[in-house]
Design an enzyme around this catalytic site. Structure first.
Site: not given
Ligand code: SER
Length: 323
Positions: A8, A11-12, A55, A143, A147
């Site tokens: 990645g 990415g950001q 990935i 999400y 995690k």
């Molecule tokens: N920056 C992420 C989000 O807002 C949080 O880990 O999804």
């Protein structure tokens, strides 16, 4: 860390972490892993090797690890919280299947692994202010589910197979370099772009909604310092709360107005992002990170705001045409 693979890398977080790691360990020792359609460009392409690493494909990960003699993997592949709700199956494939693929390759090839967790790993039942290091983690978003699973799998691989897995729970990350996409905390990035471009900012999050945030230079340092930390001091591994600032939209708006008094913000709440934000902590307790590997942030809201505004003014300054 000698030979590092970033999954990645465009990415950001990856685009900045790759450059920072290349500055420390040498350009040739840090491989920028990217997926089709996100090939590294400019400085990122020129400053070191890159490799196609999806990935979801364990063979591609293993090939890159063997070819470049990799000993440390930074796994930064993820769909952020709001976009993950729109594509939960893909979020699972990347955030759970992908983490498993990376851990298996690491087990077979003796690599250390960093997979970031997030404030998104907590949920409504978690104490919100402050959120302790070890507490209830029952997130309702896909999400968050990925995690928490990543944290548990990473700890399992450390205990069961001796894989050197370590991680931090990132707050919302703010940067002027690569924009995030589809996160709940992204408003705190977008607000600076609006302020510098002279636009009215439509805030998707309600006043009074506090979330942890962090300036990217602190986040990059945390990712590097945890991987360099003395393992004999670590009582935790996956994953450490880290924190530097907590604010709501009013606080960041008023801070920006100190430097840009003409700036205007209006509220236009987004129900999905608001529900996610309400379920996340107001403020993380990062005392374990401070005690076990000397974590300490450098930027507060004022220092971050001054730097963001200055760097974005430069980014959007009219370019001089030389003839
Ligand atoms: N920056 C992420 C989000 O807002 C949080 O880990 O999804």
């Amino acid at each position: 860390m000698k030979n590092i693979l970033i999954i990645g890398a465009t990415g950001q977080i990856g685009s900045e972490l790759t450059m920072k790691l290349r500055g420390i360990y040498g350009g040739g020792n840090v491989v920028a892993g990217y997926i089709k359609g996100t090939e590294p460009k400019g400085e990122l392409a020129e400053s070191g090797p890159s490799a196609l690493v999806d990935i979801t494909d364990p063979v591609q990960i293993a090939d890159a690890v063997k070819k470049h003699n990799i000993d440390t993997i930074y796994n930064l592949a993820a769909l952020l919280s709001a976009v993950a709700e729109a594509r939960p199956q893909l979020a699972f494939k990347i955030g759970v299947g992908g983490v498993y693929n990376v851990l298996e390759v690491a087990r077979e090839n003796g690599c250390a692994v960093f997979t970031p967790s997030s404030i998104g790993s907590f949920g409504e039942e978690t104490p919100h202010n402050p959120t302790p290091q070890d507490t209830i983690q029952r997130p309702k978003t896909i999400y968050g589910v990925t995690k928490v699973t990543g944290e548990l799998l990473s700890d399992y691989y450390a205990r069961r197979f001796g894989v050197d897995t370590r991680s931090v729970r990132f707050p919302g990350l703010i940067s002027y370099v690569t924009p995030p996409g589809g996160g709940t905390t992204d408003y705190a990035v977008d607000i600076y772009y609006a302020a510098v471009q002279g636009r009215t900012f439509k805030c998707p999050i309600k006043a009074g909604t506090f979330m942890d945030m962090m300036y990217m230079p602190d986040a990059l340092r945390a990712a590097i310092e945890i991987m360099e930390a003395d393992p004999s001091r670590l009582k935790h591994r996956n994953s450490f709360n880290i924190a530097s600032m907590s604010f709501d939209p009013e606080i960041i708006y008023n801070k920006i107005k100190e430097y840009k008094p003409e700036f205007v913000m209006e509220y236009e709440p987004d129900p999905l992002r608001q529900a996610i934000a309400d379920s996340w902590p107001d403020r993380l307790d990062d005392s374990c990170a401070r005690a076990e590997w000397d974590w300490k942030p450098e930027y507060d809201l004022d220092a971050m705001t001054r730097d963001m505004l200055e760097k974005l003014e430069l980014k959007f300054a009219p370019k001089l045409e030389l003839h």
